[in-house]
Motif scaffolding. Structure first.
Motif, short mmCIF file in Angstrom:
data_model
loop_
_atom_site.label_atom_id
_atom_site.label_comp_id
_atom_site.label_asym_id
_atom_site.label_seq_id
_atom_site.Cartn_x
_atom_site.Cartn_y
_atom_site.Cartn_z
N GLY A 243 34.09 5.01 -9.87
CA GLY A 243 35.16 5.48 -8.97
C GLY A 243 34.70 6.68 -8.16
N TYR A 244 33.97 7.63 -8.81
CA TYR A 244 33.44 8.80 -8.10
C TYR A 244 32.43 8.38 -7.02
CZ TYR A 244 35.47 12.52 -10.99
OH TYR A 244 36.32 13.40 -11.60
N VAL A 245 31.55 7.44 -7.37
CA VAL A 245 30.55 6.98 -6.39
C VAL A 245 31.25 6.34 -5.18
CG1 VAL A 245 28.66 5.34 -6.00
CG2 VAL A 245 28.76 6.67 -8.12
N LEU A 246 32.24 5.50 -5.45
CA LEU A 246 32.96 4.84 -4.36
C LEU A 246 33.70 5.86 -3.50
CD1 LEU A 246 33.65 2.13 -3.12
CD2 LEU A 246 35.59 1.95 -4.70
N ALA A 247 34.29 6.88 -4.15
CA ALA A 247 34.98 7.94 -3.41
C ALA A 247 34.01 8.70 -2.51
CB ALA A 247 35.67 8.89 -4.37
N LEU A 248 32.76 8.92 -3.02
CA LEU A 248 31.74 9.61 -2.23
C LEU A 248 31.33 8.79 -1.02
CD1 LEU A 248 29.84 12.09 -2.08
CD2 LEU A 248 28.18 10.76 -3.40
N ALA B 172 42.91 9.08 -4.18
CA ALA B 172 43.38 8.25 -5.30
C ALA B 172 42.22 7.89 -6.22
CB ALA B 172 44.05 6.99 -4.72
N LEU B 173 41.04 7.57 -5.64
CA LEU B 173 39.88 7.25 -6.47
C LEU B 173 39.45 8.44 -7.30
CD1 LEU B 173 37.73 5.13 -3.96
CD2 LEU B 173 38.71 4.33 -6.15
N ALA C 182 43.21 9.06 7.90
CA ALA C 182 44.24 9.46 6.93
C ALA C 182 44.30 8.47 5.76
CB ALA C 182 45.60 9.54 7.63
N ILE C 183 44.24 7.16 6.08
CA ILE C 183 44.29 6.15 5.02
C ILE C 183 43.05 6.22 4.15
CG2 ILE C 183 44.24 3.65 4.60
CD1 ILE C 183 45.98 3.38 7.17
N ARG C 184 41.88 6.37 4.82
CA ARG C 184 40.63 6.49 4.06
C ARG C 184 40.68 7.72 3.16
NH1 ARG C 184 34.87 4.86 5.46
NH2 ARG C 184 35.85 3.71 7.15
N GLY C 185 41.20 8.83 3.68
CA GLY C 185 41.31 10.06 2.88
C GLY C 185 42.22 9.88 1.69
N LEU D 15 40.29 8.51 -15.98
CA LEU D 15 39.48 7.61 -16.80
C LEU D 15 38.44 8.38 -17.60
CD1 LEU D 15 38.92 4.65 -14.28
CD2 LEU D 15 40.30 4.59 -16.37
N LEU D 16 37.78 9.36 -16.98
CA LEU D 16 36.77 10.15 -17.67
C LEU D 16 37.40 10.98 -18.79
CD1 LEU D 16 34.62 11.35 -14.62
CD2 LEU D 16 33.89 9.80 -16.48
N GLN D 17 38.58 11.56 -18.50
CA GLN D 17 39.22 12.39 -19.50
C GLN D 17 39.69 11.56 -20.70
OE1 GLN D 17 42.59 14.54 -18.02
NE2 GLN D 17 42.62 15.98 -19.73
N ALA D 18 40.16 10.34 -20.42
CA ALA D 18 40.66 9.49 -21.51
C ALA D 18 39.54 8.74 -22.20
CB ALA D 18 41.69 8.50 -20.95
#
Length: 555
Positions: free
Chosen positions: A531-536, A504-505, A496-499, A512-515
């Motif tokens: 952030g996307y790579v870390l989330a993956l 959040a990432l 649950a915490i990892r999810g 960040l990408l949009q801004a």
């Protein structure tokens, strides 16, 4: 928990016990129990006791500690499912004969029970007792209607003495459990509690009288078996008056012709098979001292303080189990042993079946006159003990009763074929339970139970749902499952915490990408891409574990 006040009150007795333990070479036990006054007894044991075995010394300790501990040892002698054989054999030697109480005490108890003097209650009363035991002593007397009787009178203050000693036993059992972990296997607290209940029941002599009446009614159709009459107008909780019977002991009838001894043995064996397999209520102490043989071959059963009870369900299982033993049906025997609680349900059936095969082969290859159903039952208890299973006390008493009766039968007629005789009797009793009348009665009882269950079901469901809504439902875990549940709970929270971190990432990286927050790589925020790579990387293990869970959940 025993309070220090109670311990202080019994300080003298505990010191006495510590001294006796030291004297019999068990000072290390007293030291491990931290008994009071240990410093006074730090000396060598009596050299005279050292040649004796540990079991013999424990028996001698019980004898020195007095009547209550002797009675406790006698109760322990029944628990073949708990104690090693050498202790059982020693405890069976315990005798509770004690000096008689003064006749003045007997007169006082009779006056307290009847509100009249001995001379007013009885026409004659012999002041010298016939026998004196730890709980009571027996006197010969004559009723006002000129019937010769035996009057069993309870010893003065015996209830208070037993309660005090039982409290000390309980304290000792707690000390043993706390300070000597290896003795917990024998469940000392349970054994003391069983003794306390048994001895307190034995102190009400009306219960013994009711046992005698019930056995007499069950055995009235058995030829050659009799139970002394109880004179209820002369019986109270502390005084029991029964018919006086003159007969001979077992050794004195061995000079009878072999045909006569065989007849007596057959009647006695049939009586006990009926008590056990048909009535489920049996005399629990049929040693030769509790049997009286008449010149015409009739056997009187005496002393009904110890009786055994077997439930209707266990009766059917016992009958089937003995039929399986006689027919050498190992599969059926194993099923019945599990049903009766002699073996755990999750036992390794293949290994146990091999043991039972060897057991039946060992016993049933013997001549019929040498086979003992009681001994086979004792061996089954030993198998249950090997698998750490607690055998019900009533079944243990049944095994001891069978062994005792078979010993008497073999003394009367060494050629008596116990198994052959039991085969026809048990088969007849099992067949009688399959009669249309029994089926009708059983069906009617089951119908009534279902009717009452159906009536109570809506209320129980409503109450259960209400408790669920109010959060009053408690979940209890089986022993050994706590660690597994905690591991699963910890794993669930990790996921649950990892999810949550992955979510959040992803959200932060998207912002960040949009801004277009720099530094930029090809017009895209580098921080957002990282952030996307870390989330993956964090999310893939969670997805894989969820996939495995779904696969295991499929039927």
């Amino acid at each position: 928990m025993v309070s220090w006040l109670e311990t202080f009150r019994d300080l003298h007795r505990l010191r006495e016990i510590g001294g006796i333990l030291f004297r019999h070479g068990l000072g290390h036990v007293a030291q491990r129990l931290h008994l009071p006054g240990i410093w006074r007894w730090r000396r060598q044991p009596d050299p005279a006791v050292l040649p004796f075995s540990l079991a013999q010394r424990v028996r001698m300790i019980f004898e020195e500690l007095g009547p209550t501990f002797v009675k406790f040892g006698q109760i322990l002698s029944i628990r073949r499912d708990v104690l090693p054989l050498e202790y059982i054999e020693e405890f069976e030697k315990l005798q509770d004969a004690v000096p008689p109480v003064p006749f003045a005490d007997v007169e006082r108890i009779i006056y307290e029970e009847f509100g009249r003097s001995v001379k007013e209650v009885f026409k004659e009363f012999v002041s010298e007792p016939l026998a004196s035991a730890s709980i009571a002593q027996a006197h010969l007397a004559r009723t006002q209607t000129d019937r010769q009787v035996i009057v069993k009178v309870q010893r003065p203050q015996i209830r208070q003495i037993i309660l005090q000693d039982a409290a000390i036993m309980d304290h000792m059992a707690r000390l043993l459990t706390r300070h000597i972990p290896e003795i917990r296997l024998y469940n000392p607290l349970g054994l003391v509690e069983e003794f306390r209940k048994s001895i307190l029941q034995e102190l009400d002599f009306r219960r013994e009288g009711r046992n005698a009446d019930r056995l007499r009614s069950h055995l009235q159709e058995i030829t050659g078996i009799a139970i002394p009459l109880v004179y209820w107008e002369y019986t109270t909780p502390r005084v029991l008056t029964i018919e006086y019977v003159v007969g001979r002991g077992l050794r004195e009838v061995l000079d009878q012709p072999s045909a006569e001894r065989h007849r007596i043995a057959a009647n006695l064996y049939q009586a006990f098979l009926k008590q056990i397999f048909e009535d489920g209520f049996f005399h629990g102490d049929p040693h030769p001292g509790n049997l009286l043989f008449m010149p015409n071959g009739t056997v009187y059963l005496l002393d009904f303080g110890i009786v055994g009870r077997v439930s209707r369900e266990r009766l059917a299982g016992l009958g089937s189990m003995f039929m399986a033993i006689i027919d050498q049906d190992v599969e059926m025997l194993l099923d019945e042993c599990v049903a009766l609680g002699l073996m755990p349900a999750d036992v390794n059936r293949q290994a146990l079946q091999h043991e039972l095969d060897e057991l039946l082969a060992e016993y049933l290859e013997l001549p019929l006159r040498e086979i003992s159903l009681g001994q086979i039952l004792e061996t089954l208890f030993a198998l249950g003990r090997k698998h750490r299973l607690k055998v019900p006390a009533n079944l243990v008493l049944l095994g001891k009763t069978l062994l005792t009766v078979e010993g008497v039968i073999r003394t009367l007629d060494p050629a008596f074929a116990l198994v052959d005789e039991a085969h026809w009797e048990v088969e007849r009793l099992v067949r009688s339970r399959l009669s249309p009348e029994v089926f009708l009665k059983s069906g009617w009882r089951t119908t009534r139970q279902l009717y009452h269950f159906a009536q109570r079901l809506p209320h129980r469901l409503e109450r259960t749902l209400q408790h669920l809504e109010e959060g009053r439902v408690r979940v209890e875990l089986m022993p050994g499952t706590e660690a597994h549940v905690l591991r699963q709970w910890e794993l669930m929270w990790n996921r649950a915490i990892r999810g949550a971190v992955v979510c959040a990432l992803i959200i932060g990286s998207s912002l960040l990408l949009q801004a277009r927050i720099g530094p930029l790589l090809g017009g895209l925020s580098l921080a957002g891409l990282l952030g996307y790579v870390l989330a993956l990387l964090l999310g893939l293990p969670v997805l894989r574990s969820l996939g495995r869970w779904e696969d295991s959940a499929e039927p």
